[in-house]
Design an enzyme around this catalytic site. Structure first.
Site, PDB file in Angstrom:
ATOM      1  N   GLU A  70       0.836  -1.207   0.000  1.00 45.87           N
ATOM      2  CA  GLU A  70       0.000   0.000   0.000  1.00 45.87           C
ATOM      3  C   GLU A  70       0.868   1.253   0.000  1.00 45.87           C
ATOM      4  OE1 GLU A  70      -1.359   2.893   3.135  1.00 45.87           O
ATOM      5  OE2 GLU A  70      -1.923   0.877   3.773  1.00 45.87           O
ATOM      6  N   HIS A  71       1.906   1.274   0.829  1.00 45.42           N
ATOM      7  CA  HIS A  71       2.829   2.416   0.856  1.00 45.42           C
ATOM      8  C   HIS A  71       3.556   2.582  -0.474  1.00 45.42           C
ATOM      9  CE1 HIS A  71       3.397   3.850   5.177  1.00 45.42           C
ATOM     10  NE2 HIS A  71       2.414   2.961   5.263  1.00 45.42           N
ATOM     11  N   GLU A  76       6.813   3.760  11.712  1.00 45.98           N
ATOM     12  CA  GLU A  76       5.391   3.593  12.021  1.00 45.98           C
ATOM     13  C   GLU A  76       5.178   2.448  13.017  1.00 45.98           C
ATOM     14  OE1 GLU A  76       1.125   2.934   9.640  1.00 45.98           O
ATOM     15  OE2 GLU A  76       3.018   2.927   8.535  1.00 45.98           O
TER      16      GLU A  76
END
Length: 418
Positions: free
Chosen positions: A50-51, A127
C-alpha cells in the site's frame, strides 16, 4: 441514493452513487486483499505494498503522484485492513478523470524502485515503532493474537520490524501480481458524476489488470487465551475479547445494538457505571470487529494498577446483567444513535464511497439504507439478552493487557468472571 453497478469485460466492478447537488467526488479502488491473506513470512507485505504503490510508476515518480492530485486541490490516501486494501482520491467533480488515472496507474504500473523501497522501509519501521510505543495500540494486537493464535488474522497488520526489514522488490511485485486481480476489486465513486462516463474511464484505464487469482485467505478460527505484557507504565490497558459475529451472521445487527447499549457512548452502561459512578477509568468502550468468516466483540479500558481488581468484576457484571435486564428505552436509544450516525455519515462523499465499497467487498451488492434500518428495528431486548448469553458462553475469553500487571488476576480467574 442513486446507485448503479456495471462489470467490465475483465471482471472489474464499477459502482457509483450519484449526488448531483455536491461539487466533489470521491473515487476509490477496493482490493480484496489484506493482512489475513498473508503467509507467515509475508506478514506486513500488504501494508508495505500500500505504501509503495505511491512511490513511483512507469509514468510518474513519487512527487508527481502527490503533486498532480494536490495541484487541483485534491486528496489522495490509502489504508490496509485485515481483509481489504483501499486506495482513494477526493477531488472536485471536474477532476474525476485525473483521480481515476492516478489510481489506475499506481495499481497497474508501480515500479517499486529500490531506492524508494529503502526509504519507505524506514518510514514503515518508524510507524511500527510509534505503534509499539503506544500502549492502547499494542493491546489491540495482543488481544488479536490471543483470539487467533498462529493465524494470519492474529498477526499485526503493520508486520514486524524483522519482516519489513527483509522484504524485497520481487516480494512486492509478486504479491501484487498474485493478489490484485480485476474480479477481486471494485472501483467505487460517490458524488457529482455520471456512471456511464466512469465506466468508460475504467474500461480504458484498468485494462491491464488480469481477471482471477487462484486462491483465497485462510479461514478465521477463534481460539481465545491471554497475551500479557508486563511493562512499567502509568496505566494498565486491557481488552476483553469474545467470539463474535461475521458480517452475514443473523445476529450481526443485534451485536451492533448490544455494543451501543453496553459501551457505545456516554449514556452506555459501561461509561455510566465504570467512569461516572465509580471513577475507575477515563475511557472505556466496546466494539464489534466482523470479518467475512468470523469476528470478535471486545471491550477496551485503561485504568490505574490499583483499580484493576475492581474494574474487571464490574465489567463482567455489566455484561451478565445484559442477559436478563434490557429496557425498551435503552434499545430505542441505541438504535437511534446508530441510525443518526449512519445518516450523518451519508452527507459526506468519502463516507458514501466507504459504505458502498465495504458492502461490495462483503456482500457483493449495495445494501439499501432501508434494509439496514429495517434490520435495526427488528432488534429488541429479547434479542439483546439472547446474544449476550451467546457471547458469554461462546468460547474462551481473549485477554490482552499491557502495563504494570502485578495486581491482575491469573487468566483463568479473569475468564471465570465472564
Amino acid at each position: 441514493m442513486t446507485v448503479r453497478i456495471s462489470t467490465l469485460d475483465n471482471g472489474l466492478r464499477v459502482v457509483t452513487d450519484t449526488l448531483p447537488h455536491v461539487e466533489t467526488v470521491t473515487v476509490g479502488v477496493w482490493t480484496d486483499v489484506g493482512s489475513s491473506h498473508e503467509q507467515e513470512d509475508q506478514n506486513g507485505l500488504s501494508h508495505m505494498l500500500e505504501h509503495m504503490a505511491f512511490k513511483g510508476t512507469k509514468r510518474r515518480n513519487a512527487r508527481d503522484i502527490a503533486e498532480e492530485v494536490e495541484n487541483v486541490g485534491g486528496y489522495l490516501n490509502a489504508y490496509t485492513s485485515r481483509e481489504q486494501t483501499t486506495y482513494y482520491a477526493r477531488l472536485l467533480k471536474e477532476d474525476l478523470d485525473l483521480g481515476v488515472d492516478v489510481l489506475s496507474d499506481i495499481l497497474q504500473f508501480s515500479t517499486f524502485d529500490p531506492k524508494e523501497l529503502e526509504r519507505e522501509r524506514g518510514v514503515i519501521i518508524q510507524e511500527i515503532g510509534q505503534a509499539n510505543d503506544t500502549p492502547d495500540d499494542i493491546v489491540f494486537d495482543l488481544m488479536q493474537e490471543a483470539a487467533y493464535p498462529e493465524q494470519a488474522a492474529g498477526r499485526p497488520i503493520l508486520g514486524t520490524i524483522e519482516r519489513v526489514s527483509n522484504f524485497t522488490r520481487d516480494d512486492l511485485a509478486s504479491y501484487m501480481s498474485h493478489h490484485y486481480k480485476a474480479d477481486e476489486m471494485v472501483l467505487v465513486a460517490a458524488g457529482n458524476l455520471k456512471h456511464d462516463e466512469l465506466v468508460d474511464m475504467a474500461a480504458k484505464k484498468f485494462s491491464a489488470i488480469e481477471r482471477t487469482r487462484p486462491d483465497q485467505k485462510e479461514e478465521v478460527v477463534y481460539k481465545g487465551g491471554a497475551r500479557l505484557e508486563d511493562k512499567d507504565l502509568e496505566q494498565v490497558n486491557l481488552i476483553f475479547g469474545f467470539d463474535g459475529v461475521s458480517f452475514d451472521d443473523p445476529d450481526y445487527y443485534t451485536a451492533q445494538v448490544m455494543s451501543m447499549i453496553l459501551g457505545g457512548g456516554m449514556s452506555s452502561r459501561l461509561f455510566q457505571e465504570v467512569r461516572e459512578n465509580r471513577g475507575l477509568v477515563y475511557s472505556i468502550y466496546s466494539f464489534n470487529q466482523s470479518y467475512v468468516d468470523g469476528g470478535t466483540f471486545a471491550i477496551h479500558a485503561g485504568t490505574g494498577p490499583d483499580q484493576v481488581g475492581e474494574l474487571i468484576p464490574v465489567v463482567a457484571g455489566e455484561m451478565h446483567k445484559l442477559t436478563h435486564e434490557v429496557s425498551a428505552e435503552e434499545v430505542n436509544r441505541a438504535r437511534n444513535q446508530m441510525k443518526a450516525g449512519m445518516m450523518m455519515a451519508f452527507e459526506n462523499t468519502t463516507n458514501r464511497m466507504e459504505h458502498l465499497g465495504r458492502q461490495m467487498m462483503i456482500h457483493g451488492r449495495p445494501v439499501p439504507r432501508e434494509e439496514i434500518l429495517e434490520k435495526l428495528d427488528e432488534v429488541d431486548g429479547i434479542a439483546i439478552a439472547r446474544y449476550m448469553d451467546r457471547l458469554l458462553n461462546g468460547g474462551k475469553l481473549s485477554l490482552g493487557a499491557i502495563g504494570p500487571l502485578s495486581s491482575l488476576e491469573e487468566y483463568d480467574k479473569v475468564a471465570a468472571r465472564f
